[in-house]
Design an enzyme around this catalytic site. Structure first.
Site, PDB file in Angstrom:
ATOM      1  N   GLY A  49       0.851  -1.183   0.000  1.00 51.89           N
ATOM      2  CA  GLY A  49       0.000   0.000   0.000  1.00 51.89           C
ATOM      3  C   GLY A  49       0.885   1.231   0.000  1.00 51.89           C
ATOM      4  O   GLY A  49       2.092   1.133   0.284  1.00 51.89           O
ATOM      5  N   GLN A  54       3.411  10.019   1.421  1.00 54.06           N
ATOM      6  CA  GLN A  54       4.720   9.351   1.299  1.00 54.06           C
ATOM      7  C   GLN A  54       5.464   9.774   0.028  1.00 54.06           C
ATOM      8  O   GLN A  54       6.680   9.598  -0.049  1.00 54.06           O
ATOM      9  CB  GLN A  54       4.554   7.830   1.314  1.00 54.06           C
ATOM     10  CG  GLN A  54       4.102   7.289   2.666  1.00 54.06           C
ATOM     11  CD  GLN A  54       3.959   5.788   2.625  1.00 54.06           C
ATOM     12  OE1 GLN A  54       2.941   5.275   2.190  1.00 54.06           O
ATOM     13  NE2 GLN A  54       4.992   5.084   3.049  1.00 54.06           N
ATOM     14  N   CYS A 102       6.782  -0.700   6.334  1.00 56.57           N
ATOM     15  CA  CYS A 102       6.382   0.553   5.690  1.00 56.57           C
ATOM     16  C   CYS A 102       7.518   0.997   4.786  1.00 56.57           C
ATOM     17  O   CYS A 102       8.686   0.943   5.201  1.00 56.57           O
ATOM     18  CB  CYS A 102       6.112   1.612   6.755  1.00 56.57           C
ATOM     19  SG  CYS A 102       5.634   3.208   6.069  1.00 56.57           S
ATOM     20  N   LEU A 103       7.187   1.448   3.580  1.00 54.94           N
ATOM     21  CA  LEU A 103       8.233   1.889   2.645  1.00 54.94           C
ATOM     22  C   LEU A 103       8.939   3.153   3.153  1.00 54.94           C
ATOM     23  O   LEU A 103      10.014   3.484   2.669  1.00 54.94           O
ATOM     24  CB  LEU A 103       7.647   2.117   1.254  1.00 54.94           C
ATOM     25  CG  LEU A 103       7.104   0.857   0.550  1.00 54.94           C
ATOM     26  CD1 LEU A 103       6.490   1.230  -0.791  1.00 54.94           C
ATOM     27  CD2 LEU A 103       8.190  -0.196   0.371  1.00 54.94           C
ATOM     28  N   HIS A 144      -3.254   1.074   8.233  1.00 58.25           N
ATOM     29  CA  HIS A 144      -1.891   1.630   8.153  1.00 58.25           C
ATOM     30  C   HIS A 144      -1.868   2.853   7.228  1.00 58.25           C
ATOM     31  O   HIS A 144      -1.298   3.899   7.578  1.00 58.25           O
ATOM     32  CB  HIS A 144      -0.952   0.519   7.657  1.00 58.25           C
ATOM     33  CG  HIS A 144       0.454   0.950   7.401  1.00 58.25           C
ATOM     34  ND1 HIS A 144       1.521   0.486   8.146  1.00 58.25           N
ATOM     35  CD2 HIS A 144       0.996   1.787   6.470  1.00 58.25           C
ATOM     36  CE1 HIS A 144       2.637   1.030   7.686  1.00 58.25           C
ATOM     37  NE2 HIS A 144       2.346   1.820   6.663  1.00 58.25           N
ATOM     38  N   GLU A 145      -2.495   2.714   6.041  1.00 58.32           N
ATOM     39  CA  GLU A 145      -2.455   3.820   5.064  1.00 58.32           C
ATOM     40  C   GLU A 145      -3.273   5.014   5.556  1.00 58.32           C
ATOM     41  O   GLU A 145      -2.875   6.163   5.344  1.00 58.32           O
ATOM     42  CB  GLU A 145      -2.942   3.357   3.687  1.00 58.32           C
ATOM     43  CG  GLU A 145      -2.172   2.199   3.050  1.00 58.32           C
ATOM     44  CD  GLU A 145      -0.663   2.366   3.047  1.00 58.32           C
ATOM     45  OE1 GLU A 145      -0.170   3.504   3.010  1.00 58.32           O
ATOM     46  OE2 GLU A 145       0.041   1.328   3.108  1.00 58.32           O
ATOM     47  N   HIS A 148      -1.258   7.105   7.784  1.00 52.59           N
ATOM     48  CA  HIS A 148      -0.355   8.033   7.076  1.00 52.59           C
ATOM     49  C   HIS A 148      -1.055   9.368   6.798  1.00 52.59           C
ATOM     50  O   HIS A 148      -0.424  10.421   6.846  1.00 52.59           O
ATOM     51  CB  HIS A 148       0.093   7.441   5.731  1.00 52.59           C
ATOM     52  CG  HIS A 148       1.267   6.515   5.821  1.00 52.59           C
ATOM     53  ND1 HIS A 148       2.512   6.920   6.240  1.00 52.59           N
ATOM     54  CD2 HIS A 148       1.395   5.198   5.506  1.00 52.59           C
ATOM     55  CE1 HIS A 148       3.358   5.895   6.187  1.00 52.59           C
ATOM     56  NE2 HIS A 148       2.699   4.836   5.754  1.00 52.59           N
TER      57      HIS A 148
HETATM   58 NI    NI Z   1       3.504   2.981   5.404  1.00 45.01          NI
END
Ligand code: NI
Length: 174
Positions: A49, A54, A102-103, A144-145, A148
Protein backbone atom coordinates in the site's frame (compact mmCIF):
# COMPACT_ATOMS: atom_id res chain seq x y z
CA UNK A 1 5.71 4.53 -15.44
CA UNK A 2 6.28 7.38 -12.98
CA UNK A 3 8.26 6.29 -9.93
CA UNK A 4 8.58 8.91 -7.22
CA UNK A 5 11.00 8.81 -4.34
CA UNK A 6 9.46 7.96 -0.98
CA UNK A 7 9.85 10.19 2.06
CA UNK A 8 11.48 8.43 5.00
CA UNK A 9 10.60 8.61 8.70
CA UNK A 10 11.98 11.83 10.13
CA UNK A 11 10.76 13.88 7.18
CA UNK A 12 8.43 16.53 8.65
CA UNK A 13 5.99 16.13 5.74
CA UNK A 14 5.18 12.59 6.92
CA UNK A 15 3.71 13.83 10.20
CA UNK A 16 1.26 16.36 8.77
CA UNK A 17 -2.47 15.75 8.53
CA UNK A 18 -3.16 15.46 4.77
CA UNK A 19 -5.81 17.65 3.15
CA UNK A 20 -9.21 16.30 2.18
CA UNK A 21 -9.82 16.29 -1.60
CA UNK A 22 -12.71 18.63 -2.46
CA UNK A 23 -14.86 18.47 -5.63
CA UNK A 24 -13.38 15.14 -6.67
CA UNK A 25 -15.05 14.77 -10.08
CA UNK A 26 -13.87 18.21 -11.27
CA UNK A 27 -10.23 17.24 -10.56
CA UNK A 28 -10.44 13.83 -12.18
CA UNK A 29 -7.40 14.23 -14.48
CA UNK A 30 -5.09 15.47 -11.72
CA UNK A 31 -6.34 12.83 -9.30
CA UNK A 32 -5.84 10.02 -11.83
CA UNK A 33 -2.28 11.24 -12.35
CA UNK A 34 -1.56 11.14 -8.61
CA UNK A 35 -3.17 7.68 -8.36
CA UNK A 36 -1.04 6.38 -11.25
CA UNK A 37 2.13 7.74 -9.58
CA UNK A 38 1.12 6.03 -6.34
CA UNK A 39 0.49 2.69 -8.06
CA UNK A 40 3.75 2.88 -10.06
CA UNK A 41 5.80 3.83 -6.99
CA UNK A 42 4.13 1.21 -4.79
CA UNK A 43 4.78 -1.55 -7.36
CA UNK A 44 8.37 -0.45 -8.02
CA UNK A 45 9.22 -0.72 -4.30
CA UNK A 46 7.08 -3.86 -3.78
CA UNK A 47 4.74 -2.10 -1.38
CA UNK A 48 1.39 -3.52 -0.32
CA UNK A 49 0.00 0.00 0.00
CA UNK A 50 1.06 3.62 -0.32
CA UNK A 51 -0.35 6.95 0.84
CA UNK A 52 0.02 10.24 -1.05
CA UNK A 53 1.98 11.98 1.78
CA UNK A 54 4.72 9.35 1.30
CA UNK A 55 5.41 10.84 -2.15
CA UNK A 56 5.15 14.34 -0.71
CA UNK A 57 1.56 15.03 -1.78
CA UNK A 58 -0.52 16.26 1.14
CA UNK A 59 -3.85 14.84 -0.04
CA UNK A 60 -6.08 12.13 1.44
CA UNK A 61 -5.43 9.48 -1.23
CA UNK A 62 -4.24 5.89 -0.73
CA UNK A 63 -3.62 2.88 -2.95
CA UNK A 64 -3.16 -0.78 -2.06
CA UNK A 65 -3.19 -4.26 -3.54
CA UNK A 66 -0.96 -6.80 -5.32
CA UNK A 67 -1.03 -10.16 -7.10
CA UNK A 68 2.06 -11.45 -5.34
CA UNK A 69 4.17 -9.42 -2.95
CA UNK A 70 7.74 -10.55 -2.20
CA UNK A 71 7.76 -8.45 0.99
CA UNK A 72 4.68 -10.37 2.21
CA UNK A 73 5.04 -13.72 0.39
CA UNK A 74 2.46 -15.56 2.49
CA UNK A 75 -0.39 -13.15 1.82
CA UNK A 76 -3.17 -13.77 -0.70
CA UNK A 77 -3.69 -11.41 -3.68
CA UNK A 78 -5.58 -8.17 -2.99
CA UNK A 79 -7.27 -6.30 -5.89
CA UNK A 80 -5.51 -3.03 -6.81
CA UNK A 81 -7.61 -0.27 -5.26
CA UNK A 82 -7.31 3.52 -5.03
CA UNK A 83 -9.35 5.47 -2.47
CA UNK A 84 -9.80 9.21 -2.20
CA UNK A 85 -10.80 10.55 1.25
CA UNK A 86 -10.84 7.04 2.75
CA UNK A 87 -12.36 6.28 6.13
CA UNK A 88 -13.08 3.07 7.99
CA UNK A 89 -15.01 1.81 10.97
CA UNK A 90 -14.16 -1.32 12.98
CA UNK A 91 -16.95 -3.93 12.83
CA UNK A 92 -15.88 -5.52 16.11
CA UNK A 93 -13.48 -4.69 18.93
CA UNK A 94 -11.28 -7.65 17.96
CA UNK A 95 -7.70 -6.73 17.07
CA UNK A 96 -4.85 -8.84 15.71
CA UNK A 97 -1.24 -8.05 16.58
CA UNK A 98 1.00 -8.89 13.62
CA UNK A 99 4.13 -7.83 11.77
CA UNK A 100 3.97 -4.69 9.70
CA UNK A 101 6.39 -2.77 7.51
CA UNK A 102 6.38 0.55 5.69
CA UNK A 103 8.23 1.89 2.65
CA UNK A 104 9.03 4.99 4.72
CA UNK A 105 10.99 2.76 7.16
CA UNK A 106 12.97 0.42 4.88
CA UNK A 107 13.98 -2.95 6.41
CA UNK A 108 12.12 -2.26 9.66
CA UNK A 109 9.30 -4.42 10.95
CA UNK A 110 7.18 -4.17 14.06
CA UNK A 111 4.22 -5.94 15.59
CA UNK A 112 1.18 -3.69 15.53
CA UNK A 113 -2.38 -4.36 16.74
CA UNK A 114 -5.06 -3.57 14.15
CA UNK A 115 -8.80 -4.19 13.95
CA UNK A 116 -9.53 -7.56 12.36
CA UNK A 117 -12.81 -6.55 10.68
CA UNK A 118 -13.48 -3.16 9.15
CA UNK A 119 -15.78 -1.50 6.67
CA UNK A 120 -13.99 1.08 4.56
CA UNK A 121 -15.38 3.85 2.41
CA UNK A 122 -13.70 6.13 -0.09
CA UNK A 123 -14.17 7.64 -3.52
CA UNK A 124 -12.75 6.86 -6.95
CA UNK A 125 -11.55 9.61 -9.29
CA UNK A 126 -15.07 9.87 -10.79
CA UNK A 127 -16.33 10.83 -7.34
CA UNK A 128 -18.23 7.56 -6.89
CA UNK A 129 -18.39 6.01 -3.43
CA UNK A 130 -16.61 2.69 -2.98
CA UNK A 131 -17.16 0.66 0.16
CA UNK A 132 -16.33 -2.83 1.29
CA UNK A 133 -16.19 -5.07 4.35
CA UNK A 134 -12.80 -6.75 4.77
CA UNK A 135 -10.76 -8.63 7.32
CA UNK A 136 -7.18 -9.55 8.13
CA UNK A 137 -4.22 -8.32 6.08
CA UNK A 138 -6.08 -5.97 3.68
CA UNK A 139 -7.87 -4.45 6.70
CA UNK A 140 -4.43 -3.97 8.29
CA UNK A 141 -3.14 -2.21 5.16
CA UNK A 142 -6.06 0.22 5.07
CA UNK A 143 -5.65 1.10 8.76
CA UNK A 144 -1.89 1.63 8.15
CA UNK A 145 -2.45 3.82 5.06
CA UNK A 146 -5.21 5.87 6.73
CA UNK A 147 -2.78 6.49 9.61
CA UNK A 148 -0.35 8.03 7.08
CA UNK A 149 -3.08 10.55 6.14
CA UNK A 150 -3.17 11.62 9.79
CA UNK A 151 0.62 11.84 10.04
CA UNK A 152 0.95 8.62 12.08
CA UNK A 153 3.72 6.10 11.31
CA UNK A 154 3.41 2.51 12.52
CA UNK A 155 6.12 2.68 15.25
CA UNK A 156 3.64 4.91 17.14
CA UNK A 157 1.31 1.86 17.28
CA UNK A 158 3.90 -0.68 18.46
CA UNK A 159 3.04 -1.90 21.97
CA UNK A 160 6.14 -3.98 22.75
CA UNK A 161 9.50 -2.87 21.35
CA UNK A 162 10.84 -6.43 21.68
CA UNK A 163 8.97 -6.83 18.39
CA UNK A 164 10.37 -3.81 16.55
CA UNK A 165 13.61 -3.72 14.60
CA UNK A 166 15.49 -4.65 11.47
CA UNK A 167 13.75 -7.46 9.63
CA UNK A 168 16.91 -9.46 8.94
CA UNK A 169 17.89 -9.47 12.61
CA UNK A 170 14.69 -11.26 13.62
CA UNK A 171 15.76 -14.18 11.42
CA UNK A 172 19.22 -14.57 13.02
CA UNK A 173 19.85 -17.70 15.05
CA UNK A 174 20.00 -17.12 18.78
NI1 NI B 1 3.50 2.98 5.40
Amino acid sequence: MIVNSILKMGNPNLINVAKKVENISSHKTDLNEIIQKLFDTMKFFNGAGLAAPQINISKRIIVFGFDFNPRYPNEKPIPLTALINPTYIPLSEEKIEDWEGCLSLPQIRGKVPRYKYIEYKGYNADGNLISSVIEGFPARIIQHECDHLDGILFPARVLDFKYFGFENEFHQKK
